[in-house]
Design a protein around this motif. Structure first.
Motif, PDB file in Angstrom:
ATOM      1  N   TRP A  38      23.318   3.670   7.866  1.00 34.46           N
ATOM      2  CA  TRP A  38      23.198   3.504   9.321  1.00 34.46           C
ATOM      3  C   TRP A  38      22.371   2.267   9.622  1.00 34.46           C
ATOM      4  CZ3 TRP A  38      18.194   3.459  10.987  1.00 34.46           C
ATOM      5  CH2 TRP A  38      17.250   4.240  10.329  1.00 34.46           C
ATOM      6  N   ARG A  39      22.635   1.703  10.784  1.00 36.71           N
ATOM      7  CA  ARG A  39      21.925   0.504  11.236  1.00 36.71           C
ATOM      8  C   ARG A  39      21.784   0.583  12.743  1.00 36.71           C
ATOM      9  NH1 ARG A  39      23.038  -4.797  13.212  1.00 36.71           N
ATOM     10  NH2 ARG A  39      21.631  -6.362  12.343  1.00 36.71           N
ATOM     11  N   ARG A  58      31.452   3.681  12.497  1.00 42.83           N
ATOM     12  CA  ARG A  58      31.517   4.195  13.869  1.00 42.83           C
ATOM     13  C   ARG A  58      30.374   3.567  14.647  1.00 42.83           C
ATOM     14  NH1 ARG A  58      29.562   9.038  16.021  1.00 42.83           N
ATOM     15  NH2 ARG A  58      29.026   9.649  13.921  1.00 42.83           N
ATOM     16  N   ARG A  59      30.656   3.172  15.877  1.00 39.19           N
ATOM     17  CA  ARG A  59      29.648   2.497  16.690  1.00 39.19           C
ATOM     18  C   ARG A  59      29.304   3.341  17.913  1.00 39.19           C
ATOM     19  NH1 ARG A  59      31.134  -3.870  16.437  1.00 39.19           N
ATOM     20  NH2 ARG A  59      29.241  -3.921  17.686  1.00 39.19           N
ATOM     21  N   ILE A  60      28.022   3.322  18.277  1.00 39.57           N
ATOM     22  CA  ILE A  60      27.577   3.914  19.544  1.00 39.57           C
ATOM     23  C   ILE A  60      26.820   2.818  20.272  1.00 39.57           C
ATOM     24  CG2 ILE A  60      26.294   5.751  20.693  1.00 39.57           C
ATOM     25  CD1 ILE A  60      26.494   7.359  18.053  1.00 39.57           C
ATOM     26  N   LEU A  61      27.361   2.373  21.394  1.00 39.15           N
ATOM     27  CA  LEU A  61      26.799   1.271  22.168  1.00 39.15           C
ATOM     28  C   LEU A  61      26.190   1.813  23.455  1.00 39.15           C
ATOM     29  CD1 LEU A  61      28.445  -2.140  22.895  1.00 39.15           C
ATOM     30  CD2 LEU A  61      27.688  -0.720  24.787  1.00 39.15           C
ATOM     31  N   ALA A  88      30.658   5.825  22.343  1.00 36.01           N
ATOM     32  CA  ALA A  88      31.039   5.767  20.928  1.00 36.01           C
ATOM     33  C   ALA A  88      32.474   5.273  20.791  1.00 36.01           C
ATOM     34  CB  ALA A  88      30.895   7.151  20.298  1.00 36.01           C
ATOM     35  N   PHE A  89      32.709   4.462  19.730  1.00 36.11           N
ATOM     36  CA  PHE A  89      34.054   3.981  19.453  1.00 36.11           C
ATOM     37  C   PHE A  89      34.138   3.550  17.989  1.00 36.11           C
ATOM     38  CE2 PHE A  89      31.562   0.418  20.862  1.00 36.11           C
ATOM     39  CZ  PHE A  89      32.003  -0.690  20.168  1.00 36.11           C
ATOM     40  N   PRO A  90      35.354   3.537  17.431  1.00 35.84           N
ATOM     41  CA  PRO A  90      35.502   3.161  16.021  1.00 35.84           C
ATOM     42  C   PRO A  90      35.311   1.663  15.820  1.00 35.84           C
ATOM     43  CG  PRO A  90      37.644   3.696  16.991  1.00 35.84           C
ATOM     44  CD  PRO A  90      36.606   3.989  18.034  1.00 35.84           C
ATOM     45  N   VAL A 109      24.153   1.459  17.586  1.00 34.82           N
ATOM     46  CA  VAL A 109      23.977   2.345  16.440  1.00 34.82           C
ATOM     47  C   VAL A 109      25.273   2.267  15.642  1.00 34.82           C
ATOM     48  CG1 VAL A 109      23.554   4.709  15.677  1.00 34.82           C
ATOM     49  CG2 VAL A 109      22.457   3.854  17.773  1.00 34.82           C
ATOM     50  N   MET A 110      25.163   1.883  14.367  1.00 34.78           N
ATOM     51  CA  MET A 110      26.328   1.769  13.497  1.00 34.78           C
ATOM     52  C   MET A 110      26.196   2.769  12.357  1.00 34.78           C
ATOM     53  SD  MET A 110      26.838  -2.323  13.316  1.00 34.78           S
ATOM     54  CE  MET A 110      26.909  -3.306  14.811  1.00 34.78           C
TER      55      MET A 110
END
Length: 194
Positions: A38-39, A58-61, A88-90, A109-110
């Motif tokens: 995670w990053r 997976r990204r959470i922006l 959230a989006f792929p 959040v990645m």
């Protein structure tokens, strides 16, 4: 608990020239783009343009500052005009960004597929930490105004200015209480074993 000051972060330019990113924390510590589970980062987005594809992530922006944006993810348009609403989006999706009213700062959040999970919550006021559940780490990021973390069992409070963060780690992160003067992100992170 480790305090991560915004002033200590190094800005890294995006390859497409559309902004810069500053890493807040990653697991394992010091992991590069190919090695993180995670990053979490804060990105200054200064112009419209495509996002780099991140297969297997997976990204959470969350828009943390500015007038919002519009994301087109695999052809579907998503309006994000408000701050502090995680989306959230792929990472592999074809994603394009359009700024609605000038530059923005995004909290990103990645999460590597199969290696990490996260829950992102926006907190205003007071909240006990960590969230219930099997978390390995809790990251608190002050997004608007200052925040204070009061360690359980005493000790001086940790004050977080805007964009400062605190990382609580361990199989069961040390309990603390959070008090915000504005809005803080509380990110509960779990890492798969094996």
């Amino acid at each position: 608990m480790r305090t991560l000051r915004a002033a200590d972060r190094t800005a890294a330019p995006w390859s497409n020239g559309g902004g810069v990113t500053r890493e807040v924390a990653a697991h394992p510590p010091g992991a590069g783009w190919d090695g993180f589970a995670w990053r979490v980062s804060l990105a200054d987005v200064t112009r419209d343009g495509p996002y780099s594809p991140l297969p297997g992530v997976r990204r959470i922006l969350t828009v943390a500052d500015g007038g919002g944006l519009e994301l087109t993810v695999d052809g579907a348009v998503h309006h994000l005009p408000d701050r502090f609403r995680p989306f959230a989006f792929p990472g592999a999706a074809a994603t394009d960004c359009r700024l609605l009213a000038g530059p923005v700062v995004n909290l990103n959040v990645m999460l590597r597929d199969g290696r990490a999970e996260a829950a992102v919550e926006m907190v205003r006021g007071s909240r006990a930490l960590p969230p219930a559940g099997g978390t390995d780490a809790v990251l608190v990021v002050a997004l608007q105004g200052a925040a204070r973390l009061m360690p359980a069992g005493g000790g001086p409070p940790v004050r977080l200015a805007r964009f400062d963060a605190a990382l609580l780690t361990g199989p069961q992160p040390a309990a603390a209480a959070l008090r915000t003067e504005g809005t803080a992100a509380v990110i509960a992170l779990s890492t798969a074993v094996g």
